[in-house]
Design a protein around this motif. Sequence first.
Motif, PDB file in Angstrom:
ATOM      1  N   SER A  70       0.823  -1.207   0.000  1.00  0.00           N
ATOM      2  CA  SER A  70       0.000   0.000   0.000  1.00  0.00           C
ATOM      3  C   SER A  70       0.861   1.262   0.000  1.00  0.00           C
ATOM      4  N   ARG A  71       1.816   1.291   0.884  1.00  0.00           N
ATOM      5  CA  ARG A  71       2.656   2.470   1.014  1.00  0.00           C
ATOM      6  C   ARG A  71       3.509   2.683  -0.235  1.00  0.00           C
ATOM      7  N   ALA A  72       4.093   1.592  -0.732  1.00  0.00           N
ATOM      8  CA  ALA A  72       4.978   1.702  -1.893  1.00  0.00           C
ATOM      9  C   ALA A  72       4.194   2.142  -3.134  1.00  0.00           C
ATOM     10  N   LEU A  73       2.956   1.670  -3.254  1.00  0.00           N
ATOM     11  CA  LEU A  73       2.141   2.064  -4.403  1.00  0.00           C
ATOM     12  C   LEU A  73       1.820   3.551  -4.339  1.00  0.00           C
ATOM     13  N   SER A  74       1.423   3.969  -3.148  1.00  0.00           N
ATOM     14  CA  SER A  74       1.121   5.375  -2.951  1.00  0.00           C
ATOM     15  C   SER A  74       2.365   6.233  -3.239  1.00  0.00           C
ATOM     16  N   ASP A  75       3.527   5.771  -2.760  1.00  0.00           N
ATOM     17  CA  ASP A  75       4.771   6.496  -3.026  1.00  0.00           C
ATOM     18  C   ASP A  75       5.081   6.552  -4.521  1.00  0.00           C
ATOM     19  N   ALA A  76       4.836   5.436  -5.207  1.00  0.00           N
ATOM     20  CA  ALA A  76       5.150   5.383  -6.636  1.00  0.00           C
ATOM     21  C   ALA A  76       4.307   6.397  -7.407  1.00  0.00           C
ATOM     22  N   PHE A  77       3.026   6.514  -7.043  1.00  0.00           N
ATOM     23  CA  PHE A  77       2.181   7.533  -7.674  1.00  0.00           C
ATOM     24  C   PHE A  77       2.712   8.927  -7.364  1.00  0.00           C
ATOM     25  N   GLU A  78       3.112   9.128  -6.118  1.00  0.00           N
ATOM     26  CA  GLU A  78       3.562  10.464  -5.733  1.00  0.00           C
ATOM     27  C   GLU A  78       4.891  10.834  -6.355  1.00  0.00           C
ATOM     28  N   ASP A  79       5.725   9.832  -6.575  1.00  0.00           N
ATOM     29  CA  ASP A  79       7.005  10.116  -7.234  1.00  0.00           C
ATOM     30  C   ASP A  79       6.779  10.713  -8.619  1.00  0.00           C
ATOM     31  N   LEU A  80       5.634  10.404  -9.208  1.00  0.00           N
ATOM     32  CA  LEU A  80       5.308  10.940 -10.534  1.00  0.00           C
ATOM     33  C   LEU A  80       4.391  12.163 -10.447  1.00  0.00           C
TER      34      LEU A  80
END
Lengths: 446, 446
Positions: A70-80
Amino acid sequence: MPSDGNATASPFDVTLPNGLRVLYEPMPWLPTLSVTLLMPFGSVTDPIGNEGSASVLHEWLQRGAGDLDSRALSDAFEDLGVRRGGNAGRETSTLGAGFLAADAARALPLLADMVKRPRFESPEFAPAVELAQEELRSLEDAPTQKMFEALTARFLASPHRRSSLGTPEGLAALTEAGVRADAADRVGPDGAILALAGGSTWEQLLPVIEETFGTWRGATQPVPAPELAPQGLHHVDAETTQLQVGLAYPSAQVGTDEGYLYTLALNVLSGSMGARLFTEIREKRGLVYSVSAGTRALRGLGFTVGYAGTTTERAAETLQVFLAELDRLAEGVTAEELERSRTGLLSSVVMRGESSGATAGRLATDAYYLGRARTLAEVSDKIESATLEQVNEYLAANPVPTPTIVTLGRLPEGGLGLPAATATATEVGTGTGTATGTDAGTEGRA
Amino acid sequence: MPSDGNATASPFDVTLPNGLRVLYEPMPWLPTLSVTLLMPFGSVTDPIGNEGSASVLHEWLQRGAGDLDSRALSDAFEDLGVRRGGNAGRETSTLGAGFLAADAARALPLLADMVKRPRFESPEFAPAVELAQEELRSLEDAPTQKMFEALTARFLASPHRRSSLGTPEGLAALTEAGVRADAADRVGPDGAILALAGGSTWEQLLPVIEETFGTWRGATQPVPAPELAPQGLHHVDAETTQLQVGLAYPSAQVGTDEGYLYTLALNVLSGSMGARLFTEIREKRGLVYSVSAGTRALRGLGFTVGYAGTTTERAAETLQVFLAELDRLAEGVTAEELERSRTGLLSSVVMRGESSGATAGRLATDAYYLGRARTLAEVSDKIESATLEQVNEYLAANPVPTPTIVTLGRLPEGGLGLPAATATATEVGTGTGTATGTDAGTEGRA
């Protein structure tokens, strides 16, 4: 000039072998790309006894997908820098995203993974359910929204009457295994629509989409046809300061030939500050702070919803004027009113056409409700070409049916004082008007 | 390419001889033009005893202007397909419009007439007052908004604490002559800002603006400087299902050098689904349905407002986690968090830059709060160039002060269980927290 590029081009429109329909409207002057993924699951197809499953499912599948928790997915979206949205609805649920067009090849795989490879991890289940419960509870503090839920529950007989928020009992009965099974049953590509708009090209997007969404597998369930409940008059007692008044009646589906004529007429009633409803109820009489009427769509059923927030003392007059204005539509509109309505609608079309998010949303809803995406040029042509004669002939032949009415708050002692013709045609209900899974009965999917 | 034209050009910026400041940002790829007229009158400068005068005045001046009565004015706007907006606020009030750029020479005179030549006709006065009264009453059914009114009333000591909706007593005391005199006193060009953005040219717009708004006459009143009330903890009892929790504390003004550092940090707390507040309160603990923190501006005072909607049972833990997260900001953010925050803010800048309405609004608020309009390139540069060291040095040197807290709903029996350090620093109030004109006292304008 790019400024009218979007008014003339037909959107790209293909259906992938897995059943996913993909639409794209280029807006080459924009640096961003907006995406709407519309999926044919919602509270209408919630399993009986598990009302709210779609709402929890929609939350849970955003909490980790593919190789990312969950956290990594959210981070991946935010990185973009992706802006995400979406909601779980009655017939359909959506996931939305906006990002720089140059990042499409990195953002689209993340979006696709949420529906292709949701992780549905155990620790994320309880928070997803609790959020749905909290959202349902917050309805108690939002009288307008609560009235609209009651109105939908009274206006429709099919499972469309259920709240998209579920029921307390349905949410409490959800299990991890049950929701996972429900997702396998309902979150698939067949019948889903992926709509994109913005500053990319079809040549760049299509291979990315084929590689990501093209390999999406999973079942979907047919959405049943909506059915109307008998017309009626219902009241929900509540300790509110305002009396919330809502009404609903079937009307022409937006985007059909009749829909254009009806929309032009309804816009005379409620399209602007000078519209009839606003003038008669708000400006002349000061009866309400808010008053409006607008069209809504289900697949196979267009309808109109009216709203007024007023005081208990003024409720009877407000409702009387509102109903009289609906009746008066059958007498037609004037040439001047039609021209203003036309100008206002054309202006809206141009303004909404500037936004990639609104454009992606339009492509998706057009494809879902109408079966095809209209071009802005087509919409403008239809609005421009409707004659006064056509509009008024339509109105005379299709008088507004007596609406189903729901009030929420404190009723005046003398009742709503509806004219006899309306009162005798209706029954006054006393239920809470809240849709429950149980009384939606056998129409739900077992 | 037009797509980055708005990121590099400085907006046009002139002050007319009558004191009106005019800003324009060309967006030549758009067929539309958006306009925001920001005027320095609001509830802050309402005459004492007439709280709500700005709200009524703002409504009344839209009901007929120049040669056109209320209906004719409304029709004239609609004949051009103009979308209108605007609101009466605390420090400032706005009128907004969006239309086809080609219609500018016809739409701008109508907009100008509302402030230059309002008709203020007698029959339109009572409905304008009733609307304001209805809007104030509807607050009773909107617990979140009501809590925010109470929070502002407790956070500020200057007349900024007054609701922009006025008070029942103030509205009841308004007279036609009084509001007309108030308009003559407050609705003038000096200090007002006319901001435009869209598909026109400065060469085409300036002569029209000079001819219309350039001949606007009238007085304005200085807006007093905002003053903070002593920090405190207050509760408003209400029969709500959710407990509404709001908090406020002074913080760096957005758009200043410190403001960029603070905004980057606050965005780590509450900028997205992966932000700390969302993760700690919503995702990990399921304590609330909504949680957020964001910056607000008054002229001369930046501040931050936090919000959580939760249950009575979960209120204490929610508030504790919220306050702990605010405290923890002083320890700094990680390099990874900063990069995500930066990416998110840059992405927002690009997306908002696509809309003419958002752009006109930004020009107007920049000019009002910062004294000058920033270019998008400047905003992006500032966001891009802030280093981790700068952000963390700022946070260490400027720990979040103990906020003023207002809760609305039903308190838990054991109270909010605040840690001793916070509890001893505060006093528990029992007032309704609603701003009234009388206790704003001598700071109002007589």
